[in-house]
Design a protein around this motif. Structure first.
Motif, PDB file in Angstrom:
ATOM      1  N   GLY A  34       3.966  24.361 -66.696  1.00 12.16           N
ATOM      2  CA  GLY A  34       4.552  23.479 -67.767  1.00 12.16           C
ATOM      3  C   GLY A  34       5.246  23.074 -67.671  1.00 12.16           C
ATOM      4  O   GLY A  34       6.103  22.567 -66.832  1.00 12.16           O
ATOM      5  N   VAL A  35       5.880  22.234 -69.134  1.00 12.05           N
ATOM      6  CA  VAL A  35       6.956  20.967 -69.005  1.00 12.05           C
ATOM      7  C   VAL A  35       7.448  21.164 -70.453  1.00 12.05           C
ATOM      8  O   VAL A  35       6.923  20.693 -71.134  1.00 12.05           O
ATOM      9  CB  VAL A  35       5.910  19.266 -68.910  1.00 12.05           C
ATOM     10  CG1 VAL A  35       5.333  19.153 -69.873  1.00 12.05           C
ATOM     11  CG2 VAL A  35       6.998  18.237 -68.365  1.00 12.05           C
ATOM     12  N   VAL A  36       8.974  20.735 -69.882  1.00 10.47           N
ATOM     13  CA  VAL A  36       9.582  20.634 -71.249  1.00 10.47           C
ATOM     14  C   VAL A  36      10.985  19.364 -70.952  1.00 10.47           C
ATOM     15  O   VAL A  36      11.166  19.216 -69.711  1.00 10.47           O
ATOM     16  CB  VAL A  36      10.577  21.661 -70.639  1.00 10.47           C
ATOM     17  CG1 VAL A  36      11.505  22.203 -72.258  1.00 10.47           C
ATOM     18  CG2 VAL A  36       9.299  23.771 -70.854  1.00 10.47           C
ATOM     19  N   ILE A  37      10.163  18.794 -72.116  1.00  8.61           N
ATOM     20  CA  ILE A  37      11.290  17.144 -72.259  1.00  8.61           C
ATOM     21  C   ILE A  37      12.401  17.907 -73.276  1.00  8.61           C
ATOM     22  O   ILE A  37      12.018  17.821 -74.373  1.00  8.61           O
ATOM     23  CB  ILE A  37      10.303  16.513 -73.002  1.00  8.61           C
ATOM     24  CG1 ILE A  37       9.286  16.443 -70.997  1.00  8.61           C
ATOM     25  CG2 ILE A  37      11.120  14.800 -72.605  1.00  8.61           C
ATOM     26  CD1 ILE A  37       8.067  15.704 -71.845  1.00  8.61           C
ATOM     27  N   GLY A  38      13.726  17.354 -73.175  1.00  8.69           N
ATOM     28  CA  GLY A  38      14.590  16.522 -73.797  1.00  8.69           C
ATOM     29  C   GLY A  38      15.613  17.002 -73.506  1.00  8.69           C
ATOM     30  O   GLY A  38      16.069  16.401 -71.775  1.00  8.69           O
TER      31      GLY A  38
END
Length: 71
Positions: A34-38
């Motif tokens: 998964g990739v989480v951006i923030g």
């Protein structure tokens, strides 16, 4: 085979739609990342493992810098 899933989030939690895509990716077999951006999303990324992601890439927006880590 490897699959990468964008994990949209809001209010410190992964959105239900993203969890559905993650669950579907798991049925395909192979590694699912998964990739989480923030900003300040380490806790969100950590929770993705509980839903089956083998690796979670984190792009943390820290002021003017982007910091890439994995969980």
């Amino acid at each position: 085979m490897s699959t990468l899933v964008f994990l949209g989030h809001h209010g410190g939690a992964i959105q239900k739609g993203a969890l559905g895509v993650l669950a579907r990716a798991l049925t395909l077999g192979g590694d699912v990342a998964g990739v989480v951006i923030g900003h300040g999303v380490a806790d969100v990324a950590a929770s993705a493992g509980a839903f089956g992601a083998t690796t979670v890439y984190v792009v943390d927006v820290d002021g003017e810098r982007l910091v890439l880590t994995t969980h």
